[in-house]
Design a protein around this motif. Structure first.
Motif, mmCIF file in Angstrom:
data_model
loop_
_atom_site.group_PDB
_atom_site.id
_atom_site.type_symbol
_atom_site.label_atom_id
_atom_site.label_comp_id
_atom_site.label_asym_id
_atom_site.label_seq_id
_atom_site.Cartn_x
_atom_site.Cartn_y
_atom_site.Cartn_z
ATOM 1 N N ASP A 108 0.859 -1.181 0.000
ATOM 2 C CA ASP A 108 0.000 0.000 0.000
ATOM 3 C C ASP A 108 0.894 1.229 0.000
ATOM 4 O O ASP A 108 1.491 1.575 1.009
ATOM 5 N N VAL A 109 0.969 1.882 -1.148
ATOM 6 C CA VAL A 109 1.842 3.052 -1.280
ATOM 7 C C VAL A 109 1.405 4.181 -0.348
ATOM 8 O O VAL A 109 2.223 5.027 0.019
ATOM 9 N N ASP A 110 0.154 4.176 0.059
ATOM 10 C CA ASP A 110 -0.344 5.221 0.952
ATOM 11 C C ASP A 110 0.009 4.966 2.419
ATOM 12 O O ASP A 110 -0.205 5.832 3.259
ATOM 13 N N ASP A 111 0.534 3.778 2.735
ATOM 14 C CA ASP A 111 0.930 3.477 4.106
ATOM 15 C C ASP A 111 2.155 2.561 4.093
ATOM 16 O O ASP A 111 2.078 1.385 4.470
ATOM 17 N N LEU A 112 3.275 3.105 3.683
ATOM 18 C CA LEU A 112 4.510 2.331 3.588
ATOM 19 C C LEU A 112 5.043 1.879 4.945
ATOM 20 O O LEU A 112 5.594 0.773 5.032
ATOM 21 N N PRO A 113 4.878 2.654 6.023
ATOM 22 C CA PRO A 113 5.305 2.122 7.325
ATOM 23 C C PRO A 113 4.551 0.840 7.712
ATOM 24 O O PRO A 113 5.153 -0.098 8.244
ATOM 25 N N ALA A 114 3.259 0.804 7.436
ATOM 26 C CA ALA A 114 2.488 -0.413 7.737
ATOM 27 C C ALA A 114 2.957 -1.577 6.865
ATOM 28 O O ALA A 114 3.032 -2.720 7.333
ATOM 29 N N TYR A 115 3.279 -1.292 5.598
ATOM 30 C CA TYR A 115 3.830 -2.325 4.715
ATOM 31 C C TYR A 115 5.114 -2.886 5.324
ATOM 32 O O TYR A 115 5.294 -4.104 5.397
ATOM 33 N N ALA A 116 6.008 -2.009 5.773
ATOM 34 C CA ALA A 116 7.260 -2.457 6.388
ATOM 35 C C ALA A 116 6.977 -3.326 7.617
ATOM 36 O O ALA A 116 7.655 -4.336 7.844
ATOM 37 N N GLY A 117 5.977 -2.951 8.399
ATOM 38 C CA GLY A 117 5.603 -3.749 9.559
ATOM 39 C C GLY A 117 5.115 -5.131 9.155
ATOM 40 O O GLY A 117 5.438 -6.129 9.804
ATOM 41 N N ARG A 118 4.337 -5.202 8.078
ATOM 42 C CA ARG A 118 3.852 -6.506 7.602
ATOM 43 C C ARG A 118 4.993 -7.362 7.066
ATOM 44 O O ARG A 118 5.011 -8.585 7.263
ATOM 45 N N VAL A 119 5.961 -6.746 6.384
ATOM 46 C CA VAL A 119 7.140 -7.494 5.915
ATOM 47 C C VAL A 119 7.884 -8.060 7.124
ATOM 48 O O VAL A 119 8.247 -9.240 7.142
ATOM 49 N N PHE A 120 8.103 -7.225 8.137
ATOM 50 C CA PHE A 120 8.759 -7.687 9.363
ATOM 51 C C PHE A 120 7.981 -8.868 9.955
ATOM 52 O O PHE A 120 8.570 -9.908 10.283
ATOM 53 N N ASP A 121 6.665 -8.718 10.080
ATOM 54 C CA ASP A 121 5.832 -9.776 10.666
ATOM 55 C C ASP A 121 5.947 -11.082 9.878
ATOM 56 O O ASP A 121 6.043 -12.166 10.465
ATOM 57 N N TYR A 122 5.896 -10.964 8.547
ATOM 58 C CA TYR A 122 5.949 -12.161 7.712
ATOM 59 C C TYR A 122 7.243 -12.927 7.932
ATOM 60 O O TYR A 122 7.225 -14.144 8.157
ATOM 61 N N PHE A 123 8.360 -12.237 7.885
ATOM 62 C CA PHE A 123 9.635 -12.928 8.024
ATOM 63 C C PHE A 123 9.934 -13.323 9.469
ATOM 64 O O PHE A 123 10.676 -14.264 9.709
ATOM 65 N N GLU A 124 9.334 -12.645 10.413
ATOM 66 C CA GLU A 124 9.436 -13.070 11.811
ATOM 67 C C GLU A 124 8.714 -14.415 11.984
ATOM 68 O O GLU A 124 9.198 -15.305 12.678
ATOM 69 N N ALA A 125 7.577 -14.556 11.316
ATOM 70 C CA ALA A 125 6.805 -15.798 11.392
ATOM 71 C C ALA A 125 7.365 -16.890 10.476
ATOM 72 O O ALA A 125 7.145 -18.073 10.730
ATOM 73 N N HIS A 126 8.083 -16.488 9.421
ATOM 74 C CA HIS A 126 8.587 -17.441 8.423
ATOM 75 C C HIS A 126 10.071 -17.193 8.142
ATOM 76 O O HIS A 126 10.433 -16.804 7.025
ATOM 77 N N PRO A 127 10.945 -17.401 9.115
ATOM 78 C CA PRO A 127 12.369 -17.128 8.867
ATOM 79 C C PRO A 127 12.948 -17.987 7.746
ATOM 80 O O PRO A 127 13.890 -17.571 7.067
ATOM 81 N N ASP A 128 12.367 -19.161 7.525
ATOM 82 C CA ASP A 128 12.833 -20.004 6.425
ATOM 83 C C ASP A 128 12.620 -19.328 5.076
ATOM 84 O O ASP A 128 13.411 -19.500 4.152
ATOM 85 N N ARG A 129 11.579 -18.517 4.965
ATOM 86 C CA ARG A 129 11.301 -17.837 3.694
ATOM 87 C C ARG A 129 12.318 -16.725 3.437
ATOM 88 O O ARG A 129 12.674 -16.455 2.291
ATOM 89 N N LEU A 130 12.806 -16.101 4.486
ATOM 90 C CA LEU A 130 13.863 -15.107 4.312
ATOM 91 C C LEU A 130 15.159 -15.807 3.900
ATOM 92 O O LEU A 130 15.896 -15.305 3.044
ATOM 93 N N ARG A 131 15.425 -16.979 4.469
ATOM 94 C CA ARG A 131 16.603 -17.753 4.051
ATOM 95 C C ARG A 131 16.477 -18.137 2.586
ATOM 96 O O ARG A 131 17.453 -18.056 1.820
ATOM 97 N N LEU A 132 15.295 -18.535 2.153
ATOM 98 C CA LEU A 132 15.076 -18.890 0.749
ATOM 99 C C LEU A 132 15.372 -17.692 -0.147
ATOM 100 O O LEU A 132 16.034 -17.822 -1.183
ATOM 101 N N SER A 133 14.911 -16.516 0.251
ATOM 102 C CA SER A 133 15.176 -15.299 -0.532
ATOM 103 C C SER A 133 16.665 -14.983 -0.564
ATOM 104 O O SER A 133 17.193 -14.537 -1.586
ATOM 105 N N THR A 134 17.335 -15.221 0.539
ATOM 106 C CA THR A 134 18.780 -14.984 0.587
ATOM 107 C C THR A 134 19.511 -15.952 -0.332
ATOM 108 O O THR A 134 20.419 -15.548 -1.073
ATOM 109 N N TRP A 135 19.110 -17.219 -0.323
ATOM 110 C CA TRP A 135 19.712 -18.183 -1.245
ATOM 111 C C TRP A 135 19.481 -17.750 -2.688
ATOM 112 O O TRP A 135 20.385 -17.885 -3.524
#
Length: 185
Positions: free
Chosen positions: A74-101
């Protein structure tokens, strides 16, 4: 009936592949382990997805689709987007590892359409937000998106030596949102 079984088998293979690639990367992943976890044979896996690199591409693309469905943009609420990204990878650290690979092992590989499409979409939205003056023009769209994503995932790459000094997830999330608010002001 046959098609539904094929769809279930493909879904099991993708889930097993995401797990294997996240844990070991492309080079370390083994197709026989993926097939075993998925409950199929390697021949079936190859028939559905081709070679290991094509399987990685399919698994990573499926991962991106899941991420986009959960996180949104949501371009109108980028801080909330950043919070959701943080939440997603906090809940799915394996997915961040996949992105890093993906970034480590595919820096010069053929771009994946799932990534190209989402990047174009988000950059276009940021540019429209800049024209509407709801997004800062202090940075280019690509720089701003990169900064937001880096801030949102920064805690995941912290040195383990920080140990007990690392604040709670709630405090870390608040820091992510506040940092994005500050770069937008």
């Amino acid at each position: 009936m046959q098609q539904r079984n094929a769809d279930r088998t493909k879904a099991r293979i993708l889930a097993a592949a995401i797990e294997e690639f996240a844990a070991r990367g492309i080079a370390g992943a083994r197709v026989d382990r993926i097939a075993e976890v998925a409950g199929c044979n390697k021949a079936m896996l190859y028939a559905y997805f081709g070679n290991k690199h094509e399987l990685f591409d399919a698994a990573f693309s499926a991962n991106v689709d899941e991420y986009l469905d959960e996180v949104g943009f949501d371009v109108d609420d980028l801080p909330a987007y950043a919070g959701r990204v943080f939440d997603y990878f906090e809940a799915h650290p394996d997915r961040l590892r996949l992105s890093t690979w993906y970034r480590l092992e595919r820096p010069e590989g053929q771009p994946l359409e799932a990534i190209v499409a989402v990047n174009h979409s988000r950059l276009d939205e940021l540019q429209r937000g800049m024209r509407r003056r709801v997004v800062t023009r202090q940075f280019s769209a690509v720089t701003l998106l990169s900064l937001i994503q880096a801030i949102a995932t920064s805690w995941s790459s912290m040195n383990p030596e920080y140990g007990a000094d690392v604040p709670s997830a709630t405090v870390r999330r608040r820091a992510v949102v506040t940092a994005v608010e500050k770069i937008l002001s």
